[in-house]
Scaffold this motif. Structure first.
Motif, short mmCIF file in Angstrom:
data_model
loop_
_atom_site.label_atom_id
_atom_site.label_comp_id
_atom_site.label_asym_id
_atom_site.label_seq_id
_atom_site.Cartn_x
_atom_site.Cartn_y
_atom_site.Cartn_z
N THR A 193 10.94 6.34 8.30
CA THR A 193 9.59 6.95 7.91
C THR A 193 9.29 8.20 8.50
N LEU A 194 8.35 9.22 8.00
CA LEU A 194 7.75 10.31 8.31
C LEU A 194 6.42 10.00 8.85
N GLY A 195 6.08 9.04 8.83
CA GLY A 195 4.40 8.86 9.16
C GLY A 195 3.95 8.95 10.60
N GLY A 196 4.76 9.14 11.46
CA GLY A 196 4.54 9.46 12.79
C GLY A 196 3.54 8.42 13.68
N SER A 218 19.97 1.34 -1.28
CA SER A 218 19.85 -0.26 -0.85
C SER A 218 18.55 -0.18 0.00
N PRO A 219 18.10 -1.55 0.21
CA PRO A 219 17.06 -1.91 0.95
C PRO A 219 16.90 -1.27 2.35
N ALA A 220 18.11 -1.24 2.93
CA ALA A 220 18.41 -0.88 4.32
C ALA A 220 18.06 0.62 4.37
N ASP A 221 18.20 1.43 3.22
CA ASP A 221 17.83 2.95 3.22
C ASP A 221 16.66 3.25 2.63
N GLU A 222 15.59 2.12 2.35
CA GLU A 222 14.32 2.48 1.85
C GLU A 222 13.25 2.88 2.84
N CYS A 223 12.39 3.80 2.43
CA CYS A 223 11.34 4.15 3.36
C CYS A 223 10.63 2.71 3.79
N THR A 224 10.49 2.69 5.06
CA THR A 224 9.57 1.41 5.46
C THR A 224 8.33 1.32 5.80
N ASN A 225 7.65 2.75 5.67
CA ASN A 225 6.22 2.90 5.98
C ASN A 225 5.64 3.79 5.12
N PRO A 226 4.88 3.73 4.08
CA PRO A 226 4.39 4.92 3.35
C PRO A 226 3.17 5.43 3.79
N GLN A 227 2.49 4.91 4.85
CA GLN A 227 1.36 5.30 5.30
C GLN A 227 1.56 6.92 6.08
N TYR A 283 1.71 9.67 4.48
CA TYR A 283 2.78 10.42 3.84
C TYR A 283 4.03 10.01 4.50
N GLY A 284 4.28 8.93 4.76
CA GLY A 284 5.68 8.49 5.26
C GLY A 284 6.99 8.51 4.50
N CYS A 285 6.71 8.65 3.13
CA CYS A 285 8.01 8.49 2.60
C CYS A 285 8.44 9.82 2.04
N ILE A 286 7.59 10.71 1.94
CA ILE A 286 7.86 12.03 1.38
C ILE A 286 7.19 13.11 1.93
N ARG A 287 7.35 14.21 2.31
CA ARG A 287 6.68 15.46 2.82
C ARG A 287 7.40 16.94 2.30
N THR A 288 6.48 17.66 2.01
CA THR A 288 7.15 18.97 1.46
C THR A 288 6.35 19.86 2.68
#
Length: 375
Positions: free
Chosen positions: A62-65, A115-124, A126-131
């Motif tokens: 996650t990128l959610g910090g 695969s599920p092991a590579d998916e984002c674990t927390n979208p809160q 902006y945890g899954c994508i940031r520009t």
């Protein structure tokens, strides 16, 4: 000295008068949890880190910090989490080393995999994508946070983690626990148990001259009916060590019973929380808030009467843990209320990057073992 917390000794099964095991009040769940009857004193979870066992530990991605707008990207990468010579290493690296400096200001990080092991674990947050932009760069640091969410959770027991803490300005190592099921709703209603948190700064002191960097660890319970009433102030403890917790391995411990939670370092008590008959609601006088008590139908230990899982991580910066009024050589390159804190942190790297010895393992959170015993 009488050892009231015998983590470093052999644990024997406690027998009742009939010679059978004394059944433990500890409960467990997860793919790596023991089956059958649990006896008092049983070792119910252990990892000596002879390998990075992904059946025991799951990486957060996650990128959610962490809810604190921390500056790291948590990822499953052997540059950031690996085992060597029986020690787990969690290591911070620079995103710019992989993608270049310009990427931070204009690139897009998207966590998604095949695969599920590579998916984002927390979208809160902006945890899954940031520009990245000129004022809000993408997370400039890569690190790791592993947890036993799917493999092992427990309620009531004794946990010990032997660890050596990292050195480097604005590093934030943590050994902690979160509820596996949010029985009482979202954070902090269902609780949080921080066994150990610290700061990697060698010379960071508060306005009173106390070192709040590598010489200090904190242990905390977080709880409350909602985030505005996170009443941790009465359940926060600190312990200082003049030689620094980065200089050697130490044992970070928790004893969690039906009546109290006690934090230890190397068998010495850091703090004990014993709620009254009215539980944590009464302990913090939450009735004065006029809010509804989410724990009123449960035990006095609620929310700490549910199963929790283990988390090991190394965060960096953020807008909550490093005070603006601290005295640190070279200053602090961001303000906690700044809308561009991560950008200011990165652009002030001349202050902190020299304190990260990237030619050694000094910046690594190192874990020798994790062990959990039943009560």
């Amino acid at each position: 000295m009488y050892n009231i917390f015998p983590f470093a000794t052999l644990v024997f099964v406690v027998l009742d008068k009939a010679g059978a095991c004394k059944r433990s009040i500890t409960t467990v769940s997860g793919s790596q949890a023991p089956n059958g009857i649990i006896c008092s004193g049983d070792l119910i979870f252990e990892d000596d880190f002879n390998e990075l066992d992904l059946k025991k530990w799951q990486h957060e991605q996650t990128l959610g910090g962490g809810g604190n707008w921390e500056f790291q990207w948590y990822t499953n990468n052997r540059s950031n989490s690996y085992v060597e010579d029986g020690i787990l290493h969690i290591r911070p690296t620079l995103v710019a080393d992989d993608f270049g400096n310009d990427f931070l200001y204009s690139g897009t990080l998207e966590i998604s995999g095949g695969s599920p092991a590579d998916e984002c674990t927390n979208p809160q947050f902006y945890g899954c994508i940031r520009t990245g932009t000129a004022t809000n760069i993408v997370n400039p640091i890569k690190s790791a946070r592993i947890r036993s969410l799917h493999s092992f959770s427990f309620k009531y027991g004794k946990i010990e983690v032997k660890a050596k803490l990292p050195t480097g300005d604005w590093l934030w190592p943590a050994i902690w626990m979160m509820p596996t099921y949010n029985q009482y709703s979202s954070w902090p209603s269902s609780g949080e148990i921080d066994i150990m948190e610290s700061r990697g700064n060698k010379h960071l002191v508060n306005p009173y001259g106390t070192n709040i960097g590598v010489e200090q660890i904190g242990s905390t319970l977080h709880f409350g009916p909602n985030p505005n009433y996170n009443k941790y102030s009465l359940t926060h403890y600190e312990k200082n060590n003049a030689t620094g917790y980065d200089s050697d391995f130490h044992n970070y411990q928790l004893e969690w019973t039906e009546n109290a939670l006690t934090f230890f370092v190397d068998d010495e008590v850091v703090g004990t929380v014993t709620p009254p008959s009215g539980g944590f609601w009464e302990l913090r006088r939450l009735a004065d808030t006029g809010l509804d008590n989410p724990w009123k139908r449960n035990s006095k230990m609620a929310p700490f009467d549910q199963e929790f899982h283990i988390i090991l991580n190394l965060a960096v910066g953020g807008v909550a843990f490093f005070p603006d009024d601290g005295n640190n050589p070279g200053g602090k390159p961001w303000k906690n209320d700044s809308p561009k804190a991560a950008t200011d942190f990165w652009e002030g790297r001349e202050q902190w990057l020299l304190t990260w010895d990237r030619n050694s393992d000094a910046t690594h959170l190192k874990i020798d073992y994790v062990k959990v015993w039943a009560l």
